[in-house]
Design an enzyme around this catalytic site. Structure first.
Site: not given
Ligand code: HEM
Ligand SMILES: CC(=O)N[C@H]1CO[C@H](CO)[C@@H](O)[C@@H]1O
Ligand SMILES: *[C@@H]1O[C@H](CO)[C@@H](O)[C@H](O)[C@H]1NC(C)=O
Ligand SMILES: *[C@@H]1O[C@H](CO)[C@@H](O)[C@H](O)[C@H]1NC(C)=O
Ligand SMILES: *[C@@H]1O[C@H](CO)[C@@H](O)[C@H](O)[C@H]1NC(C)=O
Ligand SMILES: *[C@@H]1O[C@H](CO)[C@@H](O)[C@H](O)[C@H]1NC(C)=O
Ligand SMILES: *[C@@H]1O[C@H](CO)[C@@H](O)[C@H](O)[C@H]1NC(C)=O
Ligand SMILES: *[C@@H]1O[C@H](CO)[C@@H](O)[C@H](O)[C@H]1NC(C)=O
Ligand SMILES: *[C@@H]1O[C@H](CO)[C@@H](O)[C@H](O)[C@H]1NC(C)=O
Length: 344
Positions: A66, A70, A74, A80, A98, A199
């Site tokens: 992830r 990110h 950006v 960065s 982030n 995911h």
């Molecule tokens: C397409 C748009 C995407 C959205 C809206 C999105 C959104 C998110 C969100 C909200 C989380 C959970 C964050 C949390 O609540 O802790 C997450 C976790 C994650 N995302 Fe995405 N993501 C996207 C694309 C990607 C891409 C392109 C990758 C990598 C190729 C990716 C890899 C991951 C991984 C591996 C996690 C788990 C991180 C962890 O366990 O620490 N995501 N993503």
């Molecule tokens: C993508 C994501 O996890 N966004 C959260 C970042 O933190 C703010 C503030 O805690 C949340 O409102 C977002 O949903």
């Protein structure tokens, strides 16, 4: 006899990695052999260390994957995202999307750089370490192994909070918004469906998906799945997490797409891909053919990994991945141009 054969198969299955032979032509300034003479052991140093780290705690793999996403979305893959915030403004780490990046991932990158520096000196960019670490996270979790174009340079400045918000779509996004956001970065619908397959590993906090539970339950979510999520997240803001892929949470495979077919995708941005005619057919392809997913994932990762990279004399090789080199003020962005004009 049969059990012996099984054992052999299991042992082989566990060690055989799926390797992508495809080596797309790198963008100008990057190459697959960039550190061949300056740091020949670079990739084995990273791979060996991460093998150890993942044996201790596999959740780091998702954190590193992830982090690369990110970084690249950006301002380009320029490390960065690693810069600590400073007086001149908030760093990417502090921008809202982030906040949930794993601190362990930032530490792992700094630790890797220390190992690399001990063998090669400070010649490898932080951005390249992040890109290789993301690839290794995928490969060591059971996903495709692939070659990474190298030679990225590190940025002198972090992205503004606005740029961060504009380029990282929230998990509540609909498909049209996701397609537009990725198109602005030069990524297409195939990249969107494929990269969302990231995911297949990792976890999410309640706040990332409770929009689908409260006040009303998303009708596009399996009822049993929703009821279990409500136990994990009794309220919108419960400080709890759950796995992204309920079938095989720590294995990089195609089960994320099987989840979507069963309305067990976690985010609006995940499940929406299965409802939209522009993205549905690729989900069906990937759900029944893991090889097709792995091949495309390798390609889309290489593409994402080369977004707006700094090369040549742009940026710098950061001494400390968390901070700009001392002396490299904002104005030094212009220095290479001046030097080029006067000395060549
Ligand atoms: C397409 C748009 C995407 C959205 C809206 C999105 C959104 C998110 C969100 C909200 C989380 C959970 C964050 C949390 O609540 O802790 C997450 C976790 C994650 N995302 Fe995405 N993501 C996207 C694309 C990607 C891409 C392109 C990758 C990598 C190729 C990716 C890899 C991951 C991984 C591996 C996690 C788990 C991180 C962890 O366990 O620490 N995501 N993503
Ligand atoms: C993508 C994501 O996890 N966004 C959260 C970042 O933190 C703010 C503030 O805690 C949340 O409102 C977002 O949903
Ligand atoms: C593994 O790492 C994650 C994220 O860094 C952390 O939340 C979790 O507590 C760790 N697990 C163990 C068993 O140490
Ligand atoms: C950043 O975004 C906010 C809200 O969208 C806007 O008011 C502000 O002017 C933007 N700042 C810059 C420097 O673009
Ligand atoms: C998709 O989301 C965008 C941004 O939130 C919104 O403007 C648009 O109306 C939504 N489109 C659909 C079809 O819901
Ligand atoms: C967090 O989730 C677990 C597993 O679903 C659940 O047992 C626990 O009660 C939840 N914690 C809170 C504070 O709701
Ligand atoms: C969650 O937030 C929504 C919208 O803000 C609100 O209507 C709902 O009552 C909240 N539900 C819970 C359980 O906190
Ligand atoms: C699976 O995908 C691969 C790569 O696209 C393709 O070569 C293969 O024929 C597909 N297998 C099946 C059973 O469709
Ligand atoms: C790297 O930079 C960060 C941010 O300025 C700082 O907190 C940290 O101590 C530095 N690490 C080393 C080893 O100098």
């Amino acid at each position: 006899m049969a059990s012996m054969l099984m054992l052999i198969l299991v042992l082989f299955g566990a060690t055989l990695a799926w390797f992508s032979d495809a080596q797309p032509t790198p963008v100008s300034g990057l190459s697959y052999t960039f550190y061949k003479s300056t740091c020949p052991k670079l990739e084995s140093i990273i791979r060996n260390q991460l093998k150890k780290d993942f044996n201790t705690n596999i959740s780091l793999a998702a954190g590193l994957l992830r982090l690369h996403f990110h970084d690249c979305f950006v301002q380009g893959c320029d490390a960065s995202v690693l810069l600590d915030g400073s007086a001149s403004g908030p760093g990417e780490q502090e921008a809202p999307p982030n906040l949930t990046l794993q601190q362990a991932a930032f530490k792992a990158i700094n630790d890797l750089r220390a190992l690399i520096d001990a063998q090669c000196g400070k010649v490898v960019s932080c951005a390249d370490v992040v890109a290789i670490a993301a690839r290794d996270s995928v490969a060591l979790s059971g996903g495709p192994d692939y070659k990474v174009p190298l030679g990225r340079r590190d940025s002198l400045n972090f992205a503004t909070q606005n740029a961060t918000n504009a380029n990282l779509p929230p998990p509540t996004s609909n498909v049209s918004f996701l397609i537009t956001t990725l198109a602005n970065l030069g990524l297409d619908t195939t990249d969107l469906v494929t990269l969302s397959g990231g995911h297949t590993i990792g976890r999410a906090h309640c706040q990332s998906f409770t929009n689908r539970l409260y006040p009303t339950q998303d009708t596009n979510m399996d009822k049993t799945f929703a009821n279990n999520l409500k136990l994990t997240c009794p309220a919108n803001d419960t400080a709890n997490t759950t796995v992204n892929d309920i079938r095989t949470p720590n294995t990089f495979d195609n089960k994320y797409y099987v989840d979507l077919m069963n309305r067990q995708g976690l985010f609006t941005s995940d499940q929406g891909l299965y409802s939209d005619s522009r993205t549905k057919s690729l989900i069906l392809t990937f759900a029944v053919n893991q090889t097709a997913f792995f091949e495309q994932f390798a390609l889309s990762m290489v593409k994402m990994g080369q977004l707006s990279v700094l090369t040549g004399s742009q940026g710098e090789i950061r001494t400390n991945c968390s901070a700009r080199n001392s002396g490299s003020g904002l104005w030094s962005v212009l220095e290479p141009l001046v030097e080029t004009a006067s000395t060549f």
